[in-house]
Design an enzyme around this catalytic site. Structure first.
Site, mmCIF file in Angstrom:
data_model
loop_
_atom_site.group_PDB
_atom_site.id
_atom_site.type_symbol
_atom_site.label_atom_id
_atom_site.label_comp_id
_atom_site.label_asym_id
_atom_site.label_seq_id
_atom_site.Cartn_x
_atom_site.Cartn_y
_atom_site.Cartn_z
ATOM 1 N N SER A 182 34.207 33.891 29.976
ATOM 2 C CA SER A 182 34.807 33.937 31.205
ATOM 3 C C SER A 182 36.404 33.332 30.871
ATOM 4 O O SER A 182 36.846 34.073 29.959
ATOM 5 C CB SER A 182 34.068 32.756 32.037
ATOM 6 O OG SER A 182 34.432 32.842 33.403
ATOM 7 N N ASP A 433 28.549 42.348 36.216
ATOM 8 C CA ASP A 433 29.724 41.224 36.481
ATOM 9 C C ASP A 433 30.748 41.620 36.963
ATOM 10 O O ASP A 433 31.594 42.731 36.306
ATOM 11 C CB ASP A 433 29.893 40.486 35.051
ATOM 12 C CG ASP A 433 30.751 39.546 35.171
ATOM 13 O OD1 ASP A 433 31.147 38.977 36.245
ATOM 14 O OD2 ASP A 433 31.398 39.169 34.221
ATOM 15 N N HIS A 458 27.450 38.175 33.647
ATOM 16 C CA HIS A 458 28.439 37.375 33.177
ATOM 17 C C HIS A 458 27.990 36.629 31.942
ATOM 18 O O HIS A 458 27.156 35.913 32.039
ATOM 19 C CB HIS A 458 28.854 36.423 34.330
ATOM 20 C CG HIS A 458 30.115 35.725 34.192
ATOM 21 N ND1 HIS A 458 31.338 36.538 34.156
ATOM 22 C CD2 HIS A 458 30.639 34.519 34.167
ATOM 23 C CE1 HIS A 458 32.460 35.769 34.059
ATOM 24 N NE2 HIS A 458 31.697 34.546 34.144
#
Ligand SMILES: *[C@@H]1O[C@H](CO)[C@@H](O)[C@H](O)[C@H]1NC(C)=O
Ligand SMILES: *[C@@H]1O[C@H](CO)[C@@H](O)[C@H](O)[C@H]1NC(C)=O
Ligand SMILES: *[C@@H]1O[C@H](CO)[C@@H](O)[C@H](O)[C@H]1NC(C)=O
Length: 504
Positions: A182, A433, A458
């Site tokens: 991320s 994602d 994710h």
């Protein structure tokens, strides 16, 4: 209406409450309340936490030599050395916007592969998160303190700490590989590009480094969330899409709100329909992000492929039911898969100080504009930069610098740029994602590799391996390990070569 996506993970809801007008919930990476309760959960059922905690005296400001710049703060980092020996590699997790223990607990992949590489694992907490507060509880007080919170300072922190650690371990020749997911994935990739003398390579999982400026269409994120639902069933998508208008149509008079509170099983009576909307919204966005192929508990406990499960609930509803009641039932899967909730805490407490690390970052450098197209399952909306900037000015007294990230780290024409500059980066993305749309999805060179999985979510690759993992996930991790091994082999071959040169 301004919608700027907040963090990769953190604050969907918080930002919408504090920063944006009602019709604009913004996803951040993760909702605060959830995240706090997760940390508690993660700590309670005790599989022994396999890390030792340390605190490093870190320099406040790496980039100026003002008298205050050399102030020290204590930066938390975690170490696992159970497989390591001197000279073996160091795997560094470049911490993102939250408590480092949470990221460590959810990056089982690094522990899984440590024995093979005899790697030392180091998880460094990002400044201004978790315990790494340069000004203690006053850290979020104002722009005067928050000014030291940015990605460049964070990268410099990692570099300084790693140098010190290697020196203390008398293992300066150890190769360092950066890992991050991320926003942490962006940091890992940028770390390799900015500090190639410190990291031999980076595995950047679900890192939306192209989510800035006008590199990708601003509607990408919400279009991708919608696509996840549409791919399961057209009806599911239509029902969610139609539910907002039904909610909007509910009068804000007390009786109507009492009815709604009952229907939504709220712990306390609702004051507006906005909070109900944000609650539904967050359920759909976060479920898309964590649409993992196995049962998992990242943000909340969820079944395998939770988007499919939500759509199953919606598709099974008797005809005649309102779209809103279907949407509520689907969202309940997200909030109550544990079956442990007696009622839903829908109106989250707004932090009285209203100042959270990621909010600051989105108001300064992490400007990720987002819009919602007519094709999305959310109410359409544009992005009004002026309005967004004004809110930041009001909140922090500073203006965003929407072009700074692409100036500092690049992003435009990334394929052409990185083809001739840079090496040894894996960008992994799962197309479930919604952040994947801002990721690097194409191979750039022989060593800047995009690993894309259709069914991934994710940073699914960073989760601990389980027996239920599908083959594509096992294969993805195998490929990552193979590539990292190659970087290390090359590094060691170069070292040997250099030492024979010296001898000759
Ligand atoms: C290395 O040792 C010095 C001196 O003891 C200490 O101040 C520093 O925190 C250590 N570095 C790390 C990364 O722990
Ligand atoms: C959560 O699930 C349990 C078990 O199905 C149910 O009894 C409870 O009412 C649910 N909570 C809410 C708030 O819907
Ligand atoms: C990039 O190259 C690797 C092989 O090195 C391949 O496995 C992968 O599928 C390629 N990625 C894309 C997005 O084509």
């Amino acid at each position: 209406m301004a919608t700027c996506l907040s963090l990769l993970f953190l604050f969907l809801i918080t930002s919408s409450v504090t920063l944006t007008t009602p019709a604009n919930s913004l996803p951040a990476f993760f909702p605060r309340a959830t995240y706090q309760s997760l940390i508690k959960q993660a700590k309670s059922p005790k599989p022994k936490f396999p890390f030792k905690t340390h605190y490093f005296p870190q320099t406040l400001d790496h980039f100026t030599f003002q008298p205050k710049s050399s102030k020290i703060f204590y930066q938390k980092y975690l170490i696992n050395s159970q497989y390591w020996h001197k000279g073996a590699p160091i795997f560094l997790y470049t911490g993102n916007e939250g408590d480092i223990e949470w990221f460590a607990a959810n990056t089982g992949f690094m522990l899984d592969i440590a024995p093979k590489f005899k790697a030392l694992l180091v998880f460094i907490e990002h400044r201004f998160y978790g315990e790494s507060m340069p000004f203690g509880k006053d850290s979020y007080q104002s722009a005067k303190t928050l000014g030291y919170l940015n990605s460049q300072q964070a990268l410099a922190d990692f570099a300084v700490l790693i140098r010190s650690l290697k020196q203390n371990l008398s293992s300066e020749a150890s190769a360092v590989v950066a890992f991050g997911g991320s926003y942490g994935g962006m940091l890992a990739a940028w770390f390799r590009l900015k500090y190639p003398h410190i990291a031999v390579g980076a595995l950047a999982s679900s890192a939306p480094i192209l989510q800035f400026d006008k590199i990708i269409p601003w509607s990408s994120f919400y279009d991708a969330v919608s696509q996840d639902f549409k791919d399961v069933s057209r009806n599911c998508y239509e029902v969610i899409k139609g539910s907002w208008a039904e909610l909007e149509a509910i009068s804000t008079q007390k009786e109507a709100l009492t009815e709604l509170s009952k229907a939504f099983r709220t712990c306390k009576s609702l004051h507006s329909t906005t909070s109900a909307r944000d609650w539904l919204w967050a359920a759909f966005v976060y479920t898309a992000m964590v649409n993992y192929p196995t049962e998992a508990n990242f943000m909340k406990p969820l079944p395998a492929y939770p988007v499919q499960q939500m759509c199953k609930i919606i598709d099974k509803f008797p005809s005649g039911a309102t779209k809103l009641s279907c949407a509520f039932a689907a969202a309940s899967l997200y909030y109550n898969y544990s079956q442990a909730e007696n009622c839903f805490e829908i109106e989250q407490e707004v932090d009285p100080h209203g100042l959270h690390g990621w909010d600051w970052q989105t108001c300064t450098e992490m400007v990720m504009p987002m819009t919602r197209s007519k094709e999305s399952m959310f109410p359409p909306s544009g992005f009004d930069y002026e309005e967004f900037a004004e809110q930041c000015q009001m909140k922090y007294g500073v203006l965003p610098r929407p072009h700074w990230i692409t100036t500092e780290f690049g992003g435009q024409r990334i394929e052409k740029v990185l083809k001739r500059f840079g090496s040894n980066i894996i960008f992994s993305n799962g197309m479930q994602d919604p952040w994947s749309r801002g990721g690097v999805l194409k191979n750039i060179s022989a060593s800047i590799i995009a690993l894309v999985t259709e069914k991934g979510a994710h940073h699914v690759d960073f989760r601990s391996a389980t027996k239920e993992d599908p083959d594509w996930l096992t294969e993805l991790r195998r490929q990552e390990v193979e590539i990292i091994q190659k970087w290390l082999n090359e590094y060691h071959a170069d070292l040997r070569h250099a030492s024979t040169e010296v001898l000759v």
